[in-house]
Design an enzyme around this catalytic site. Structure first.
Site, PDB file in Angstrom:
ATOM      1  N   GLU A 183       0.815  -1.220   0.000  1.00 15.48           N
ATOM      2  CA  GLU A 183       0.000   0.000   0.000  1.00 15.48           C
ATOM      3  C   GLU A 183       0.846   1.266   0.000  1.00 15.48           C
ATOM      4  O   GLU A 183       0.527   2.252  -0.663  1.00 15.48           O
ATOM      5  CB  GLU A 183      -0.941  -0.033   1.208  1.00 15.48           C
ATOM      6  CG  GLU A 183      -1.809   1.187   1.414  1.00 15.48           C
ATOM      7  CD  GLU A 183      -2.791   1.441   0.278  1.00 15.48           C
ATOM      8  OE1 GLU A 183      -2.406   2.156  -0.663  1.00 15.48           O
ATOM      9  OE2 GLU A 183      -3.918   0.924   0.338  1.00 15.48           O
ATOM     10  N   VAL A 238       2.366   3.692  -3.074  1.00 14.38           N
ATOM     11  CA  VAL A 238       1.688   4.827  -3.707  1.00 14.38           C
ATOM     12  C   VAL A 238       0.999   5.644  -2.615  1.00 14.38           C
ATOM     13  O   VAL A 238       0.194   5.102  -1.855  1.00 14.38           O
ATOM     14  CB  VAL A 238       0.628   4.341  -4.718  1.00 14.38           C
ATOM     15  CG1 VAL A 238      -0.044   5.527  -5.395  1.00 14.38           C
ATOM     16  CG2 VAL A 238       1.241   3.415  -5.754  1.00 14.38           C
ATOM     17  N   ALA A 262       2.141   6.949   0.199  1.00  8.70           N
ATOM     18  CA  ALA A 262       2.550   6.655   1.580  1.00  8.70           C
ATOM     19  C   ALA A 262       1.420   5.979   2.352  1.00  8.70           C
ATOM     20  O   ALA A 262       0.941   4.936   1.939  1.00  8.70           O
ATOM     21  CB  ALA A 262       3.039   7.921   2.267  1.00  8.70           C
ATOM     22  N   GLY A 273      12.883  14.755   5.049  1.00  5.84           N
ATOM     23  CA  GLY A 273      12.560  13.320   4.926  1.00  5.84           C
ATOM     24  C   GLY A 273      11.463  13.008   3.924  1.00  5.84           C
ATOM     25  O   GLY A 273      10.836  11.964   4.003  1.00  5.84           O
ATOM     26  N   ASP A 290      10.094   8.035  -9.905  1.00  5.09           N
ATOM     27  CA  ASP A 290       9.314   7.531  -8.778  1.00  5.09           C
ATOM     28  C   ASP A 290       7.813   7.578  -9.096  1.00  5.09           C
ATOM     29  O   ASP A 290       7.055   6.678  -8.749  1.00  5.09           O
ATOM     30  CB  ASP A 290       9.659   8.378  -7.545  1.00  5.09           C
ATOM     31  CG  ASP A 290       9.063   7.796  -6.296  1.00  5.09           C
ATOM     32  OD1 ASP A 290       9.312   6.598  -6.049  1.00  5.09           O
ATOM     33  OD2 ASP A 290       8.328   8.514  -5.599  1.00  5.09           O
ATOM     34  N   LYS A 295       4.878   4.625  -9.575  1.00  7.00           N
ATOM     35  CA  LYS A 295       3.603   4.629  -8.844  1.00  7.00           C
ATOM     36  C   LYS A 295       2.417   4.474  -9.785  1.00  7.00           C
ATOM     37  O   LYS A 295       1.514   3.685  -9.529  1.00  7.00           O
ATOM     38  CB  LYS A 295       3.464   5.918  -8.029  1.00  7.00           C
ATOM     39  CG  LYS A 295       4.412   5.955  -6.843  1.00  7.00           C
ATOM     40  CD  LYS A 295       4.377   7.312  -6.162  1.00  7.00           C
ATOM     41  CE  LYS A 295       5.287   7.336  -4.945  1.00  7.00           C
ATOM     42  NZ  LYS A 295       5.469   8.692  -4.433  1.00  7.00           N
ATOM     43  N   GLY A 332       6.419  11.263   4.125  1.00  6.51           N
ATOM     44  CA  GLY A 332       6.728  11.477   5.533  1.00  6.51           C
ATOM     45  C   GLY A 332       6.816  10.152   6.250  1.00  6.51           C
ATOM     46  O   GLY A 332       6.046   9.227   5.988  1.00  6.51           O
TER      47      GLY A 332
END
Ligand code: ADP
Ligand code: ASP
Ligand code: MG
Length: 814
Positions: free
Chosen positions: A606, A609, A611, A664, A678, A682, A796
């Site tokens: 999960e 994509v 977070a 981050g 990236d 996704k 995050g």
């Protein structure tokens, strides 16, 4: 009359024997007692070891015998007043001399027969019982020592002698009716044949001695005193949560012990059951605990399953062949052959086509069985009617036992589905027509896991244990560990899940602890851990073979992702934060999905994509409910969103990227965000989950970065961006002057996907997308005009960790 038996650990040393004295004290006041004792714990094994050394010509047997003698002499010195010791010491000496004489003979001949082995083993009980008898006589408990060889008569099948009950019952009743006194001490395990030659009743046979005597004397009860407070729902050495069973029926106890519950020697139940004599199992070390009562009446306690047991070192024999169908006598001949070889059949299954019979026997007898059966079916084997006997070793039997199982459907379904979910391969199944037990043959290496899985399924309504291995403890991994620690109590209380982190690794070190790593202290523990080796970490996950195992990959490492297939094949679920596997070749992605289905586990990603946002879960739910995805439009890069939301043409683009990295929000290498790769991954994952066979190169990537900046190191990358500041400013100003915002948008429609920077006008759903947020618009058959929108923080550590956490829970709850 009451009969009590004290096992090896109960008589292991002087301290324990004094505990027995306390137990007997109150009973002796009111009752006539027969007390059966085992050899001092470990002595039977030590005697066997000595005589075996002697038979191999190894002089070490002498040292072993000295140790045996010393242990008994010490015991006498500790238990008996000095003034009275000499008689007992000389008895010990005399017996030990006899043992030595026999062993010397065996050493010279280098031959050991079962008859001699029985003779040697008998000294264990002869010594213990006479020392204990003397201890009680000198301690004020007057008693009579009874030589069980005079009252228990067997055939001459040494090591497993069969009792002649007619003769034995008569001898026992004759002896005790004539004997004076009210307290008798009897060595267990030993007997003699009709010629007075010493025999034994099989390892663990002191229980049987006690039962034979109790039945012959119509005793009021039989008490078996051991080192556990009763018969337990499973072997406590395998299952830490095993519980004492307060009441158990004779038939259930018989099945449990037949299938390996060592606490009672299997033949023990028969004689007392016939006489309806209640049997108590109690602990010498906790005499106040009520223990287990084995009896004839069914008492409601617990569910339909009473216990689970297992026997290791089993071989499966399969006799197969077309010539077997319909011809009577094949099974008779097979069983006769095994019986003639004195091979005990533990489990039988026959396929309904009658083309094969399978029997489970002790592994040590497998070679004899093979030889004898092939000889017996020589004629048929030559004519190709029957195949030579197939022998499989390294197996075990597990059995689920309960008298009430027959009236309750679904138990075998539960049993085999629990085993299946944990990747325990079942080789053969047997369910007696009484339905009192269901047994299965499995690999020896799966026993511990299987027994625990079944115990959890049938007895541990309290919670289900989850065993978690985590690779990667950077930003996300360490947040995940913190969340796991914080939620431990909640998960137990509300979801009945006990999550144990049993393995943690980073790129340098790895640690394991089957009992669960202390999550308060994992950093320090990991620092002191073993050197990390990825194959070693994966191998440990596989070899620990723990139930409900989950591997969480919180790395961004390609090598880790390359091991997923072998992990899934061991029925371990995978939760990947790492995007590499789901976005690698379609073939590998498909393979992992199908392995997960085949091995009944989960492959969840999960957080690949959005977070922690429920993007893939939502998509899957839409498809599951029969909807069709027509278009996906999304802003999927928290990093790029952060960068374009914070870049205003006045600050430097490079500085904004750096800020994103420092906070981050970027991948470990920020270039995979800035290049759009990236996002390509996704949208491809979303397309694949929608049913599209897409590869990375099929996704059109309209990159906005100067190609030059994507080469070299990360620090070169920052320098290069500074150099190209004008390029970024131009892109920004063009959009800004038109009142638009820049968003890096991914689209999937009509089988193709593309990503690129777009100027978004204020009416668009994407315009008001702040910070590092992500948004996904699903246009489907059901959501046509207005899309289904998933929106929120898309990057995050904290939210990503919570997404991984949710996947872990999903993997073990379904
Ligand atoms: P003793 O020497 O007293 O005869 P045993 O060692 O023969 O004792 O049997 C007791 C042991 O049996 C226990 O310590 C326990 O480890 C083992 N055991 C195996 N299965 C069970 C079970 N289902 N319930 C209780 N104990 C069991
Ligand atoms: N001493 C014997 C054995 O160890 C019998 C018993 O303890 O029950 O097998
Ligand atoms: Mg025992």
């Amino acid at each position: 009359m009451n009969v009590l038996k004290f096992g090896g650990s109960s008589v292991a040393n002087a301290e324990n024997i004094n505990k027995i004295a306390l137990i007997l004290q109150s009973k002796l006041e009111s009752k006539k007692l027969v007390v059966i004792v085992s050899a001092l714990g470990g002595i039977t094994d030590a005697l066997i070891n000595s005589v075996q050394l002697a038979s191999k010509g190894d002089e070490l047997y002498k040292t072993e015998l000295q140790k045996i003698e010393l242990r008994h002499l010490e015991m006498v010195k500790q238990l008996i007043p000095v003034a009275q010791q000499s008689r007992v010491l000389s008895m010990v000496k005399q017996h030990c001399n006899e043992i030595e004489d026999i062993c010397n003979g065996v050493f010279l001949l280098q031959e050991l027969t079962p008859r001699i082995k029985d003779r040697i083993m008998s000294y264990g009980e002869l010594l213990s019982s006479q020392i204990i008898s003397a201890r009680f006589n000198y301690g004020g408990f007057e008693n009579k020592w009874v030589d069980s060889r005079k009252i228990i008569i067997t055939n001459s099948h040494y090591e497993h002698a069969v009792v002649d009950f007619e003769l034995t019952n008569k001898k026992i009743t004759d002896y005790f009716s004539a004997a004076e006194g009210s307290f008798f001490i009897v060595p267990g395990f030993i007997a003699s044949d009709k010629n007075g030659i010493t025999t034994t009743l099989g390892r663990g046979g002191s229980d049987y001695t006690a039962s034979i005597i109790a039945a012959a004397l119509d005793a009021a009860s039989l008490e078996i005193w051991t080192d556990v407070s009763g018969m337990m729902t499973a072997d406590p050495r395998l299952v830490t949560n095993a519980k004492i069973i307060p009441h158990v029926l004779y038939r259930e106890a018989m099945e449990l012990s037949h299938f390996g519950a060592k606490v009672v020697y299997p033949p023990t139940i028969q004689p007392v059951m016939r006489k309806n004599i209640p049997v108590w199992i109690k602990s010498t070390f906790a005499p106040e605990h009520p223990g287990t009562l084995i009896e004839n009446t069914s008492v409601k306690n617990g569910g339909h399953v009473r216990g689970i047991s297992s026997i290791n070192k089993i071989a499966l024999l399969s006799l197969e062949g077309s010539g077997m169908a319909g011809i009577p006598g094949f099974s008779k001949r097979l069983f006769e052959t095994l019986a003639n070889e004195q091979i005990n059949v533990i489990l039988i299954t026959q396929s309904s086509s009658e083309h094969s019979i399978c029997v489970g026997i002790e592994e040590s007898a497998a070679d004899d069985a093979k030889r004898a059966v092939d000889e017996a079916f020589d004629f048929e084997i030559e004519r190709l009617k029957v195949e030579p006997l197939i022998v499989e070793k390294d197996l075990a039997i597990i059995a689920v036992v309960g008298d009430k199982m027959k009236s309750h459907p679904g138990i075998s379904g539960k049993m085999f589905s629990a085993l299946g979910k944990n990747g325990v391969n079942v080789r053969a199944i047997s369910q007696g027509s009484s339905e009192r037990n269901i047994s299965a043959v499995i690999s020896s290496s799966d026993v511990k896991k299987a027994v625990n899985v079944l115990h959890e399924e049938f007895f541990e309504t309290a919670y289900k244990q989850v065993n978690l291995f985590i690779a990667g403890v950077g930003n996300v991994g360490s947040r995940l560990l913190a969340q796991l620690q914080q939620q431990q109590h909640y998960l137990q209380k509300n979801l009945r899940l006990q999550v144990r982190v049993v393995g943690i690794a980073n790129s340098k070190k790895m640690i394991f602890n089957e009992k669960g790593i202390d999550l308060q202290n994992w950093k320090a523990l990991l620092k002191e851990g073993d050197k990390m080796s990825l194959p070693g970490f994966i191998h440990t996950i596989q070899s620990k073979n723990l139930r409900n195992s989950v591997f969480a990959d919180v790395t961004a490492n390609e090598k880790v992702a390359s091991h997923y297939a072998e992990i899934l094949q061991k029925s371990v679920s995978i939760v990947a934060c790492n995007k590499i596997a789901a976005s690698s070749s379609f073939q590998y992605y498909e393979k992992l999905k199908s392995l997960a289905r085949e091995f009944n586990v989960h492959f969840l990603f999960e957080t690949n994509v959005g977070a922690g946002l429920p993007v893939i879960g939502t998509l899957n739910d839409l498809l599951l409910s029969g909807d069709k995805i027509n278009r996906i439009e999304a802003v999927l890069s928290g990093t790029l969103n952060f960068v374009f939301n914070n870049y205003n043409g006045k600050n430097s683009f490079a500085a904004v990227v750096k800020q994103a990295q420092d906070e981050g929000y970027t991948e470990p290498d920020p270039r995979s965000d800035l290049s759009g790769v990236d996002v390509v991954r996704k949208i491809m994952i979303l397309a694949r989950e929608s049913g599209e066979k897409l590869e990375m190169e099929d996704v059109v990537n309209e990159a906005f970065m100067p190609a030059e900046c994507m080469k070299g190191s990360v620090s070169d990358f920052y320098t290069c961006m500074e150099k190209h500041e004008a390029h970024f400013r131009a892109i920004f100003e063009k959009a800004d002057s038109a009142g638009k915002k820049l968003k890096f948008v991914a689209t999937y429609e009509n089988g193709s996907a593309r990503v690129g920077l777009q100027e978004i006008d204020p009416n668009h759903d994407f315009y008001h997308l702040y910070g590092k947020d992500n948004v996904v618009l699903f246009y489907t058959n059901r959501y046509t005009g207005q899309p289904l929108v998933v929106k929120g923080a898309g990057a995050g550590a904290e939210v990503t960790a919570s997404g991984v956490f949710a996947d872990i829970i999903r993997a073990v709850r379904i």
